[in-house]
Scaffold this active site. Structure first.
Site, PDB file in Angstrom:
ATOM      1  N   ALA A 209       0.951  -1.187   0.051  1.00  0.00           N
ATOM      2  CA  ALA A 209       0.049   0.176   0.040  1.00  0.00           C
ATOM      3  C   ALA A 209       1.134   1.341  -0.049  1.00  0.00           C
ATOM      4  O   ALA A 209       1.953   1.148   0.545  1.00  0.00           O
ATOM      5  CB  ALA A 209      -0.892   0.021   1.189  1.00  0.00           C
TER       6      ALA A 209
ATOM      7  N   GLY B 139       0.279   1.359  -3.059  1.00  0.00           N
ATOM      8  CA  GLY B 139       0.279   0.593  -4.719  1.00  0.00           C
ATOM      9  C   GLY B 139       1.049   1.280  -5.631  1.00  0.00           C
ATOM     10  O   GLY B 139       0.802   0.767  -6.820  1.00  0.00           O
TER      11      GLY B 139
ATOM     12  N   LYS C 211       4.369   1.210  -6.341  1.00  0.00           N
ATOM     13  CA  LYS C 211       5.224   0.437  -6.576  1.00  0.00           C
ATOM     14  C   LYS C 211       4.655  -0.896  -7.349  1.00  0.00           C
ATOM     15  O   LYS C 211       5.245  -1.180  -8.318  1.00  0.00           O
ATOM     16  CB  LYS C 211       6.042   0.045  -5.565  1.00  0.00           C
ATOM     17  CG  LYS C 211       7.182   1.053  -5.200  1.00  0.00           C
ATOM     18  CD  LYS C 211       8.304   0.690  -4.094  1.00  0.00           C
ATOM     19  CE  LYS C 211       9.187   1.938  -3.622  1.00  0.00           C
ATOM     20  NZ  LYS C 211       8.169   2.996  -2.844  1.00  0.00           N
TER      21      LYS C 211
ATOM     22  N   ASP D 227      -0.513  -6.646   2.266  1.00  0.00           N
ATOM     23  CA  ASP D 227      -0.503  -5.685   3.188  1.00  0.00           C
ATOM     24  C   ASP D 227      -1.383  -6.132   4.340  1.00  0.00           C
ATOM     25  O   ASP D 227      -2.298  -6.974   3.995  1.00  0.00           O
ATOM     26  CB  ASP D 227      -1.048  -4.207   2.796  1.00  0.00           C
ATOM     27  CG  ASP D 227      -0.628  -3.167   3.505  1.00  0.00           C
ATOM     28  OD1 ASP D 227       0.564  -2.516   3.203  1.00  0.00           O
ATOM     29  OD2 ASP D 227      -1.065  -2.985   4.574  1.00  0.00           O
TER      30      ASP D 227
ATOM     31  N   CYS E 151      12.131   4.815   2.315  1.00  0.00           N
ATOM     32  CA  CYS E 151      11.815   6.313   1.944  1.00  0.00           C
ATOM     33  C   CYS E 151      12.613   7.025   2.869  1.00  0.00           C
ATOM     34  O   CYS E 151      12.193   8.206   3.390  1.00  0.00           O
ATOM     35  CB  CYS E 151      10.674   6.705   1.586  1.00  0.00           C
ATOM     36  SG  CYS E 151       9.503   6.600   3.093  1.00  0.00           S
TER      37      CYS E 151
END
Length: 450
Positions: A268, A270, A272, A290, A386
């Site tokens: 989630a 979504g 990638k 997920d 990230c």
């Protein structure tokens, strides 16, 4: 139905700031809820968004200014008045397009609605004094220790300034902080199964949207648009997905091939997942996993809109996968502190704490180990985040490899030369906003012995 008795942009911004602060709600969610409630035009939406994100981004510096102007502790004020003053100072000191008269008048009107006669007088006095002392307020602390000077000047918590100065040095840490204060470009990934990048760019330009090529990837576009992208016909038609290029780089490192079976263990919302699905094509299979049914619904919405029937959604905890398969490739896009996305999510600098990295470490390593069990012999496992923090990145990969000698770090041998700048010496993706112009991110590719 939207409420037609719509407050102005500044009042909407104030409500969003209040709810984000007292209700621990992400500012984007607070704004979206208010935009759904009230009928706002694009200009009001843009101004409200600018005021919310700017006030949050510059909170420490604004509070330093407030401390120079206020007799007493700013924390003694009610949350409503504190946000009104921060927002007023932000307009006066950092928004050239707002006049002093408008910033002061509108702030006083808000104080009248959300305070009392005393706070109205206080708001008026503080903002008028700020106008008179603007030259002094534009120069935050000088000559202090670097942690304080950079932290106040660029508006970051002391612990974050300290760790970045220790890792990068004063000059590079300042550059990283400056990059985190620049509103990032809005990037979209073209759904190449439905449109070519040049065709989509032409379509968007006809809607008055400024479009430029992506910085690193040829199927991305950088755009400028003040409105809601979800209201564009091209979005409804599934011609693009909003996604930073750093996310696309992780998928490129995964290197999906047509017809392969690929698992996205933390899928989630979504971005990638759908990129992988585009690449593997209709003959491939993407298992998107997920733990949250709500988050999986968002993946399903994107999957349907983009027309990617090769995606299969599975609700499960990636730390103990409940599927029996041997995938060609597995992506573990692990939950993380998100500190590479501060330019996009300025509230993270105030929400995160130094100890969060250690708290997340166990989950990240467990997810990587869970993903490893789904990789076929000779297959590929990619770990991505990230964040730019080594405790969540390099140290996790090193710990995993130490416990699983059957996996080895692999440099991408066929990596395009024009993307070499995003790789570190070990062949891992390591992007910094100050260097690469995208979100800070990390990704490492591991090959399972055959």
């Amino acid at each position: 139905m939207p409420d037609r008795n719509t407050p102005g942009a500044r009042e909407i911004a104030l409500k969003a700031l209040y709810h984000a602060d007292t209700g621990d709600v992400p500012p984007r969610s607070a704004l979206d809820a208010l935009f759904r409630r009230y009928a706002c035009g694009d200009r009001d939406r843009a101004l409200a968004t600018e005021l919310v994100y700017g006030t949050i981004r510059w909170r420490r510096r604004l509070d330093w200014m407030l401390g120079q102007l206020l007799r007493g502790d700013p924390e003694s004020l009610t949350a409503w008045i504190r946000h009104i003053l921060r927002m007023g100072l932000y307009q006066l000191m950092m928004l050239d397009q707002v006049t002093d008269a408008a910033a002061t008048h509108e702030s006083v009107q808000l104080a009248r609605r959300y305070g009392h006669a005393g706070t109205v007088r206080l708001t008026n006095a503080i903002l008028r004094t700020a106008i008179r002392k603007r030259d002094l307020l534009e120069r935050p602390v000088r000559g202090e220790d670097p942690v304080t000077e950079l932290g106040v000047t660029h508006s970051y918590p002391a612990w974050m300034a300290k760790r970045w100065i220790e890792r990068y040095g004063v000059e590079d840490a300042a550059a990283l902080m400056k990059a985190g204060n620049r509103p990032p470009p809005l990037t979209i990934r073209v759904n190449t199964s439905r449109s070519a990048p040049l065709d989509l760019a032409a379509t968007l330009k006809r809607h008055g949207i400024l479009v430029e090529p992506g910085r690193w990837l040829d199927d991305y576009l950088s755009i400028r648009h003040a409105g809601d992208l979800r209201r564009l016909p091209a979005h409804a038609a599934g011609l693009f997905q909003v996604q930073d290029e750093s996310g696309g780089l992780a998928v490129r490192l995964l290197d999906p091939k047509q017809g392969e079976t690929i698992v996205d263990l933390c899928c989630a919302p979504g971005g990638k997942t759908t990129y992988i699905a585009q690449i593997v094509g209709a003959g491939g299979r993407v298992i998107a996993c997920d733990t949250s049914p709500h988050r999986l619904r968002r993946v399903e919405e994107n999957r349907r809109r983009l027309g990617l029937g090769q995606v299969r959604l599975v609700g499960m905890d990636g730390r103990s996968p409940g599927v029996d398969l041997a995938a060609d490739r597995v992506l573990v896009d692990a939950p993380c502190s998100g500190l590479g996305t501060i330019a996009r999510r300025p509230d993270l600098r105030w929400r995160r704490k130094a100890e969060d990295m250690d708290r997340l470490r166990g989950e990240q390593l467990a997810l990587l180990e869970g993903g490893a069990g789904l990789v076929k012999p000779g297959g590929v496992l990619v770990y991505s985040t990230c964040t730019i923090e080594p405790e969540e990145n390099e140290e996790i990969v090193a710990a995993f490899c130490g416990r699983h000698p059957g996996f080895r770090l692999e440099k991408p041998g066929d990596w395009p030369g024009d993307l070499a700048g995003v790789l570190d010496g070990a062949g891992r993706i390591a992007t910094l906003p100050s260097t690469h112009g995208v979100d800070g991110s990390f990704a490492a590719r591991l090959r399972r012995d055959g």
